[in-house]
Design a protein around this motif. Structure first.
Motif, short mmCIF file in Angstrom:
data_model
loop_
_atom_site.label_atom_id
_atom_site.label_comp_id
_atom_site.label_asym_id
_atom_site.label_seq_id
_atom_site.Cartn_x
_atom_site.Cartn_y
_atom_site.Cartn_z
N ALA A 103 -10.79 -32.75 31.30
CA ALA A 103 -11.50 -32.56 32.58
C ALA A 103 -12.21 -31.22 32.51
O ALA A 103 -11.80 -30.32 31.75
CB ALA A 103 -10.54 -32.61 33.75
N GLY A 104 -13.27 -31.09 33.30
CA GLY A 104 -14.04 -29.85 33.29
C GLY A 104 -13.23 -28.65 33.73
O GLY A 104 -13.37 -27.55 33.19
N SER A 105 -12.37 -28.86 34.72
CA SER A 105 -11.52 -27.78 35.23
C SER A 105 -10.38 -28.38 36.03
O SER A 105 -10.36 -29.59 36.31
CB SER A 105 -12.32 -26.82 36.12
N ALA A 106 -9.43 -27.52 36.43
CA ALA A 106 -8.30 -27.99 37.24
C ALA A 106 -8.72 -28.30 38.66
O ALA A 106 -7.91 -28.80 39.45
CB ALA A 106 -7.20 -26.94 37.23
N SER A 107 -9.98 -28.01 39.01
CA SER A 107 -10.48 -28.29 40.36
C SER A 107 -11.04 -29.70 40.50
O SER A 107 -11.46 -30.10 41.58
CB SER A 107 -11.56 -27.26 40.73
N VAL A 108 -11.05 -30.46 39.40
CA VAL A 108 -11.54 -31.84 39.44
C VAL A 108 -10.53 -32.71 40.20
O VAL A 108 -9.31 -32.57 40.03
CB VAL A 108 -11.72 -32.39 38.01
N HIS A 109 -11.03 -33.58 41.06
CA HIS A 109 -10.15 -34.49 41.79
C HIS A 109 -9.55 -35.52 40.82
O HIS A 109 -10.25 -36.06 39.95
CB HIS A 109 -10.90 -35.20 42.91
N ASP A 127 -7.17 -37.92 46.06
CA ASP A 127 -8.20 -37.10 46.69
C ASP A 127 -7.88 -35.61 46.60
O ASP A 127 -8.56 -34.79 47.22
CB ASP A 127 -8.40 -37.52 48.15
N MET A 128 -6.86 -35.27 45.82
CA MET A 128 -6.52 -33.87 45.58
C MET A 128 -6.83 -33.50 44.14
O MET A 128 -7.01 -34.36 43.28
CB MET A 128 -5.03 -33.62 45.90
N THR A 129 -6.91 -32.21 43.86
CA THR A 129 -7.31 -31.74 42.54
C THR A 129 -6.15 -31.82 41.54
O THR A 129 -4.99 -32.05 41.92
CB THR A 129 -7.79 -30.29 42.60
N ILE A 130 -6.50 -31.61 40.27
CA ILE A 130 -5.47 -31.55 39.23
C ILE A 130 -4.48 -30.44 39.56
O ILE A 130 -3.25 -30.62 39.47
CB ILE A 130 -6.11 -31.30 37.86
N ARG A 131 -4.99 -29.28 39.95
CA ARG A 131 -4.14 -28.13 40.27
C ARG A 131 -3.16 -28.47 41.39
O ARG A 131 -1.97 -28.18 41.30
CB ARG A 131 -5.00 -26.94 40.67
N GLU A 132 -3.65 -29.11 42.43
CA GLU A 132 -2.78 -29.44 43.57
C GLU A 132 -1.74 -30.48 43.19
O GLU A 132 -0.58 -30.39 43.60
CB GLU A 132 -3.64 -29.93 44.73
N ASN A 133 -2.12 -31.48 42.38
CA ASN A 133 -1.18 -32.50 41.97
C ASN A 133 -0.08 -31.94 41.08
O ASN A 133 1.09 -32.27 41.25
CB ASN A 133 -1.91 -33.64 41.24
N VAL A 134 -0.46 -31.10 40.13
CA VAL A 134 0.53 -30.55 39.19
C VAL A 134 1.55 -29.67 39.92
O VAL A 134 2.74 -29.68 39.59
CB VAL A 134 -0.18 -29.75 38.08
N SER A 135 1.10 -28.95 40.93
CA SER A 135 1.95 -27.94 41.57
C SER A 135 2.68 -28.42 42.82
O SER A 135 3.55 -27.70 43.33
CB SER A 135 1.10 -26.72 41.94
N ILE A 136 2.38 -29.61 43.31
CA ILE A 136 2.86 -29.98 44.63
C ILE A 136 4.38 -30.07 44.73
O ILE A 136 4.98 -29.74 45.76
CB ILE A 136 2.20 -31.31 45.08
N ASN A 137 5.06 -30.48 43.66
CA ASN A 137 6.53 -30.59 43.71
C ASN A 137 7.23 -29.24 43.68
O ASN A 137 8.41 -29.15 44.05
CB ASN A 137 7.04 -31.42 42.54
N VAL A 138 6.52 -28.21 43.21
CA VAL A 138 7.15 -26.89 43.08
C VAL A 138 6.45 -25.84 43.93
O VAL A 138 6.62 -24.65 43.73
CB VAL A 138 7.18 -26.44 41.60
N ALA A 139 5.64 -26.30 44.89
CA ALA A 139 4.88 -25.36 45.72
C ALA A 139 5.79 -24.41 46.49
O ALA A 139 5.50 -23.21 46.60
CB ALA A 139 3.98 -26.13 46.68
N MET A 140 6.89 -24.93 47.00
CA MET A 140 7.81 -24.07 47.75
C MET A 140 8.50 -23.04 46.85
O MET A 140 8.76 -21.91 47.25
CB MET A 140 8.86 -24.91 48.47
N ARG A 141 8.77 -23.45 45.61
CA ARG A 141 9.39 -22.53 44.67
C ARG A 141 8.46 -21.35 44.34
O ARG A 141 8.90 -20.22 44.12
CB ARG A 141 9.76 -23.28 43.38
#
Length: 500
Positions: free
Chosen positions: A383-389, A341-355
């Motif tokens: 996908a159309g954009s990184a905002s796609v779930h 239920d999260m976007t491509i952008r959120e999934n890709v970045s979640i492990n390094v968000a603190m960095r």
């Protein structure tokens, strides 16, 4: 179905596709994700309305399918990959949901369970009409869906990737039922990416590519080479083309010694070299995934050590592994890997968000956007954009997003558990290419797979696990390549166990 066309805005999903199914046949439908298979079946089931110009005939008579109820009335039933059952209801209540039998103004549960029992007996199942669906395995739930279709007198049964989450025994039971239904004269349209299933079940195979009909092969004409060429327009040999071959004389990167949980894994030891692709093979239940989870720290070990680049690691959980440079791609990408239920952008970045965080506490959205854009380009995520779930993506694109997220941590060891399960042949080819490139960069890669051609095609060595122990290793040489026979002999115990 004749000249079926379906467009979404300016995107052509189906370009005048035709398909014929006969009584008592299994007609397989193949193609890459996005080829139009599911769209065509949704037109047949009434979930989508086709563009004007095409036609559908049943028993030679033109029909208009304007919704799912019309399709059901015509004897069309669809069993989707994502099952549509209510887990809190009983088997009988699910089968009669929306068309309950009544007596005196109340639901006649006795009549429903009696009718349900007859269908379940026909399917040779062990559970009862009164069993709650939530207590059933995935394979048993699949049978409930089939029972619901039979209760509605389905003559055309569509099955979309029915074995993705089934065990070997459940798959064999399902195949027996499919053959029984075929013998009863039901036409079965079977969507699958698994070649072995197509060979075993199908009478004919039709292939779609980019929303267009490519052709149909009879059973006697089936071959992996022809099917792959029709689906992706290139030769099968290009799938496993390795540009990088590991130098097994190089220093060992990862050492696993005597790791065990004393339940499913019993004292396993092996080495992994930098730039090596180590395939892990074995029969279902051999302990391959359990071994990977012990190394990664997802499950507690009773003993054993893991050493990376000469340094012994104290791994007490997955975060310790990630911090050390070991990442694990789970075989259950939807349940354990991705945040659907999260976007491509959120999934890709979640492990390094603190960095990336600004002032150690504010999300750096610019960095996340740049990271996601780069990942989509590198991994060819469609996908159309990184905002796609992520939940809206195909299986292959979901796998690429998960792999991109893991690689953002800059790992030294990559453990891939069934990396191509449930994805189409085109996406598989792209995953193989990525594995080869990552190995060439010096990353040590462990690939667990149930597909022997895949293991043999991408691995430098194959490690075989049997009954929770290392049965032996098979290494390719210039004189003798790895064969499926070598791997199966170790898997089944017909060849003596070897030392690492």
């Amino acid at each position: 179905m004749r000249d079926i066309r379906k467009t979404f805005a300016h995107i052509v999903a189906l370009a005048r596709v035709s398909l014929t199914a006969y009584r008592g046949e299994v007609h397989a439908l193949m193609g890459e994700n996005g080829a139009g298979k599911s769209t065509l079946m949704k037109v047949l089931s009434g979930a989508y309305k086709a563009d004007p110009g095409g036609s559908i005939q049943i028993d030679g008579k033109p029909v208009t399918i304007d919704g799912p109820q019309t399709a059901r009335a015509l004897g069309i039933a669809v069993i989707y990959q994502e099952l549509s059952l209510a887990p809190n209801l009983t088997v009988a209540e699910n089968i009669f949901l929306g068309r309950e039998q009544s007596k005196g103004g109340f639901t006649d549960r006795t009549a429903q369970e009696a009718a349900c029992a007859a269908i379940l007996k026909r399917l040779h199942v062990r559970f009862r009409p009164s069993t709650r669906v939530g207590t059933l395995s995935l394979g048993e739930r699949q049978l409930v869906e089939i029972a619901r279709a039979l209760m509605s007198d389905a003559r055309i049964l569509v099955m979309d990737e029915p074995t993705t989450s089934l065990s070997t025994r459940e798959t064999e039971h399902l195949f027996r039922i499919i053959r029984d239904l075929k013998a009863e004269g039901i036409a079965i349209l079977y969507i699958s990416h698994r070649m072995e299933e197509i060979y075993e079940l199908s009478d004919r195979v039709s292939v779609l590519r980019d929303g267009a009909y490519v052709g149909t092969l009879m059973r006697k004409d089936l071959s992996a080479e022809r099917l792959v060429s029709m689906m992706v327009g290139r030769d099968l040999s290009s799938f496993y083309r390795k540009a990088h071959t590991a130098n097994l004389a190089r220093d060992v990167l990862l050492e696993v010694r005597d790791i065990a949980d004393d339940q499913r894994v019993h004292g396993c030891s092996f080495d992994l070299h930098a730039g090596e692709v180590l395939g892990v093979a074995g029969l279902v239940g051999a302990g391959r995934t359990e071994l990977a989870r012990l190394i990664y720290g997802a499950d507690p070990k009773s003993r054993g050590t893991v050493t990376l680049a000469g340094q012994k690691l104290d791994i007490r959980g997955p975060q310790d592994s990630i911090d050390a440079g070991i990442v694990y791609l789970t075989e259950d990408r939807k349940g354990l890997g991705l945040f659907l239920d999260m976007t491509i952008r959120e999934n890709v970045s979640i492990n390094v968000a603190m960095r990336d965080a600004l002032a150690l506490c504010f999300t750096n959205f610019a960095a996340a956007r740049a990271r996601a854009a780069a990942a989509m380009k590198t991994f060819a995520v469609r996908a159309g954009s990184a905002s796609v779930h992520v939940g809206a993506l195909s299986g292959g694109n979901q796998q690429k997003v998960l792999l991109a997220r893991l690689l953002e941590t800059k790992p030294r060891i990559l453990i891939l558990d069934e990396p191509t399960r449930g994805i189409d042949v085109g996406a598989k080819s792209e995953i193989y290419r990525l594995i080869d490139q990552l190995a060439a960069s010096g990353i040590g890669i462990v690939v667990i797979s149930s597909e022997l051609p895949e293991i043999i095609g991408i691995a430098d060595r194959v490690m075989v696990v049997r009954d929770g122990r290392i049965a032996g290793f098979v290494t390719a040489s210039a004189e003798r390549p790895i064969t499926q026979e070598d791997v199966m002999k170790l898997s089944t115990g017909t060849r003596p166990a070897e030392a690492a």
